[in-house]
Design an enzyme around this catalytic site. Structure first.
Site, PDB file in Angstrom:
ATOM      1  N   GLU A 255       7.242  -1.717   6.564  1.00 25.50           N
ATOM      2  CA  GLU A 255       6.415  -1.035   7.570  1.00 25.50           C
ATOM      3  C   GLU A 255       6.549   0.476   7.480  1.00 25.50           C
ATOM      4  OE1 GLU A 255       4.063  -2.091   9.643  1.00 25.50           O
ATOM      5  OE2 GLU A 255       4.312  -4.085   8.777  1.00 25.50           O
TER       6      GLU A 255
ATOM      7  N   HIS B  86       1.589  -0.671   2.373  1.00 27.25           N
ATOM      8  CA  HIS B  86       2.317  -1.858   1.937  1.00 27.25           C
ATOM      9  C   HIS B  86       2.094  -2.108   0.445  1.00 27.25           C
ATOM     10  CE1 HIS B  86       3.831  -3.337   5.731  1.00 27.25           C
ATOM     11  NE2 HIS B  86       2.629  -3.410   6.285  1.00 27.25           N
TER      12      HIS B  86
ATOM     13  N   HIS C 124      -3.218   1.413   6.343  1.00 28.72           N
ATOM     14  CA  HIS C 124      -1.947   0.770   6.658  1.00 28.72           C
ATOM     15  C   HIS C 124      -1.565  -0.229   5.557  1.00 28.72           C
ATOM     16  CE1 HIS C 124       1.062  -0.952   9.547  1.00 28.72           C
ATOM     17  NE2 HIS C 124       0.837  -2.040   8.827  1.00 28.72           N
ATOM     18  N   GLU C 125      -2.476  -1.127   5.228  1.00 27.43           N
ATOM     19  CA  GLU C 125      -2.162  -2.138   4.220  1.00 27.43           C
ATOM     20  C   GLU C 125      -2.009  -1.518   2.836  1.00 27.43           C
ATOM     21  OE1 GLU C 125      -1.228  -4.843   5.357  1.00 27.43           O
ATOM     22  OE2 GLU C 125      -2.085  -4.685   7.366  1.00 27.43           O
TER      23      GLU C 125
END
Length: 525
Positions: free
Chosen positions: A316, A281, A277-278
Site C-alpha cells: 500500500e 501496486h 493507485h493500482e
C-alpha cells in the site's frame, strides 16, 4: 558397473539441497500464480454461474501448493539446504530463503489442510454473495457467508496461536509482528495530529467541485486513466488494464501484472485515482529483481499468494505514494491538467488548473473509503479495524454488524449511513476472509516516510516531478523497496531506506502542509 539403483540414489543425493529446494518452491509459486489467474478471471470476466466451481478450483491449487511446500520431499531438501547455507551471512539471499521456507512450513503445519480448503472454497462463493448483497443493498444476503468466514478465521487464529489475541494471529499473515498495542499507539498519534486539521477545515468554505460530477463517458475516462498510468511508469508490455466492481492489482510474476479500476459516469476522480493507485501496486511487482522470479522471495508462503511485496502495508505504501504524493500534487497537475482538458474538453472548459487541484484535494467526511480524501481516509480504516477485531474476538456478532458500523461511522466521521451498500457492504475484503485493514494506514505512513526521505536525499527527484519526469522517483523506490521482493521485513526495508522504523510524523507533516495550503489555513508559528 554401478547398479541402476545406485546411480539413481547418487543422482537423488546430488539434487538434494538448496538448488532442489528452489526448484520445489518454484513449483509452489507456479501453483499460486495459476490460482491468481483464476481469481483475476473470476473478478473480471467469469460468468456469474462459475463461482461455486471456481472456488473449488482455487482451493485445490492453494491446498496443492501448501501440501507440496510441507511435503516430506521438501523437508528433506530443506534439511540439506540448511546445512549447505550454514556458513553464509544470515542476511544473504540463500540463508534468508531457507529460513523463510522453514518458518512458512512451521506455520502451515499448525493449520489443518481441510481448514484451508474450507476457507478457499467459501471465498469463491462468498465473493458473489457479497456482490449480490451490495447490489441489493441488503446485508442479510451476505451475513450467513460472513458468519462462516469469521468462524473459519477464528479456527485459523486458534491453530496459529501467535500473539496475545486471535486478531494478532491473523495480522501475522498481512503485517508480521504487528500487535494490537502497536495499532492503538499508531491510531492515537494520527488522531492527535489529524483532528485539529479536520476541525479547522470544517469551518472553511469548500473548494468548487461541481465539474467533477459532470457526464464523463466511460471510454474517455478509461483512456485517460491508462494514459496517466503509463505516464508514471506502468509497463503495458508486462501489464494489462481492465475494469471490475472493486479495483485490485494482481501479478503472475513480474512479467504479467494486471490492474483494474472502476468507472462512475458522473464522478471522474474514481476511475483516474483508482488507476493511479493500482499502478503503484503494479510498479512494485514489475520492479522486483528478475532473479527472484519463481522463488520464495516473490512468494507469500504464509498467505499462499504469489507476490513480491513484503507485506500488505508495504504494498500500500507504493499505491498510496503514487496516488497521493504524486497524483494529487500541484506539480502533477501543472504538467497534466492540459492532458485532462484534452480528454474532457467540454466537461473542463470552464475550469482552471487551480480549481481542479483544489477540488481533487478537498476534504470532507464521506461514506466510501476508496473515495475518501487523504485526511479522512484513515478514520475509515480505524472503523474497520475496530469492528473486525471485535468480530474475531466474538464481542460483536455478525448480525449486529450494520448497526455497529453505522454508529462507528457517525462517531468517527459525523455522517449518517443511508443503506448497507454505502456502509458495511462497500468493501470486498471480508468475503475472501481477509482481515487487517490497518495495512492501508500503515501504507499511508510508509508512503510519506519514503517520499520525504527520497526528496530530501535527492533534490533531482522533486525537480523531475516538476517537469513530469517520474523516472528518478521510480528508480529510488525500485532501489530501496521494489527490487528486494520479500527479502527483508517491512521494518527492515524502512530502516534501510529511511534510517528508522515506521514513523507517523512525516505523514502528519505531509497532511498538515497540503491541507493548510488547499484551505489557506493559518500556518503554525
Amino acid at each position: 558397473m554401478r547398479s541402476e539403483t545406485a546411480e539413481k540414489m547418487k543422482e537423488g543425493y546430488e539434487q538434494m539441497g538448496y538448488s532442489a529446494l528452489l526448484e520445489i518452491m518454484g513449483r509452489v509459486n507456479d501453483l499460486l500464480n495459476a490460482g491468481s489467474v483464476l481469481s483475476w478471471d473470476s473478478r473480471t470476466m467469469m460468468p456469474r454461474g462459475g463461482a461455486e466451481t471456481r472456488g473449488k478450483q482455487v482451493a485445490t491449487l492453494a491446498v496443492a501448493a501448501r501440501d507440496l511446500m510441507c511435503s516430506d520431499e521438501t523437508l528433506r531438501h530443506l534439511d540439506s539446504a540448511e546445512a549447505e547455507v550454514a556458513g553464509k551471512p544470515a542476511d544473504s539471499v540463500e540463508a534468508t530463503i531457507v529460513r523463510q521456507v522453514r518458518e512458512a512450513i512451521s506455520y502451515h503445519q499448525r493449520i489443518p489442510a481441510d481448514l484451508l480448503r474450507r476457507k478457499e472454497e467459501l471465498a469463491g462463493t462468498a465473493h458473489d454473495l457479497w456482490a449480490d448483497a451490495r447490489a441489493a443493498s441488503d446485508f442479510a444476503l451476505f451475513a450467513p457467508a460472513l458468519e462462516r468466514m469469521v468462524e473459519i478465521n477464528r479456527e485459523i487464529a486458534a491453530a496459529i496461536g501467535i500473539g496475545s489475541h486471535p486478531y494478532e494471529s491473523l495480522l501475522h499473515k498481512l503485517e508480521p509482528g504487528t500487535t494490537i498495542a502497536d495499532l492503538d499507539v499508531m491510531f492515537a498519534r494520527l488522531r492527535e495530529g489529524m483532528l485539529p486539521l479536520v476541525r479547522a477545515i470544517a469551518e472553511q468554505e469548500q473548494p468548487r467541485a461541481d465539474f467533477l460530477y459532470r457526464d464523463y463517458p466511460a471510454a474517455d475516462q478509461l483512456a485517460f486513466a491508462l494514459k496517466m498510468a503509463k505516464r508514471i511508469g506502468f509497463d503495458t508490455n508486462r501489464g494489462r488494464f481492465d475494469t471490475t466492481v472493486h479495483p485490485f492489482e494482481v501479478s503472475f510474476t513480474r512479467n504479467d501484472v494486471r490492474i483494474t479500476t472502476r468507472v462512475s459516469p458522473n464522478y471522474m476522480p474514481m476511475c483516474l485515482f483508482g488507476a493511479l493507485h493500482e499502478t503503484g501496486h503494479a510498479m512494485y511487482e514489475q520492479g522486483v529483481d528478475p532473479a527472484f522470479t519463481r522463488t520464495p522471495l516473490a512468494t507469500d508462503m504464509i498467505g499462499l499468494y504469489a507476490v513480491g511485496g513484503v507485506s500488505f502495508g508495504a504494498h500500500e505504501s507504493q499505491s498510496r505514494l503514487w496516488e497521493n504524493q504524486v497524483g494529487r500534487s500541484r506539480a502533477f497537475w501543472a504538467n497534466h491538467f492540459g492532458d485532462a482538458r484534452d480528454a474532457f474538453p467540454d466537461q473542463l472548459a470552464d475550469v482552471t488548473e487551480e480549481e481542479f487541484y483544489r477540488a481533487i484535494n478537498r476534504s470532507m467526511p464521506s461514506l466510501i473509503r476508496v473515495e475518501a480524501d487523504e485526511l479522512t481516509y484513515d478514520f475509515h480504516v480505524m472503523v474497520r479495524t475496530d469492528i473486525e477485531r471485535q468480530m474475531i474476538e466474538g464481542s460483536l456478532a455478525v448480525k449486529d454488524l450494520p448497526e455497529a458500523w453505522n454508529a462507528a461511522i457517525k462517531d468517527y466521521l459525523g455522517v449518517d449511513v443511508p443503506d448497507d451498500a454505502h456502509g458495511v457492504l462497500q468493501d470486498v475484503h471480508w468475503s475472501g476472509g481477509q482481515v487487517g485493514f490497518c495495512n492501508y494506514t500503515i501504507g499511508n505512513i510508509m508512503a510519506a516516510q519514503l517520499f520525504e526521505t527520497a526528496t530530501a536525499e535527492d533534490p533531482g527527484i522533486q525537480q523531475g516531478l516538476e517537469r513530469a519526469d517520474y523516472a528518478p522517483l521510480r528508480s529510488w523506490l525500485t532501489d530501496r523497496i521494489c527490487q528486494h521482493g520479500r527479502r527483508y521485513s517491512r521494518d527492515e526495508l524502512l530502516v534501510r531506506a529511511t534510517g528508522r522504523a515506521l514513523d507517523p510524523d512525516p505523514y502528519i507533516r505531509h497532511l498538515t502542509a497540503k491541507f493548510t495550503e488547499v484551505y489557506d489555513l493559518p500556518r503554525a508559528a
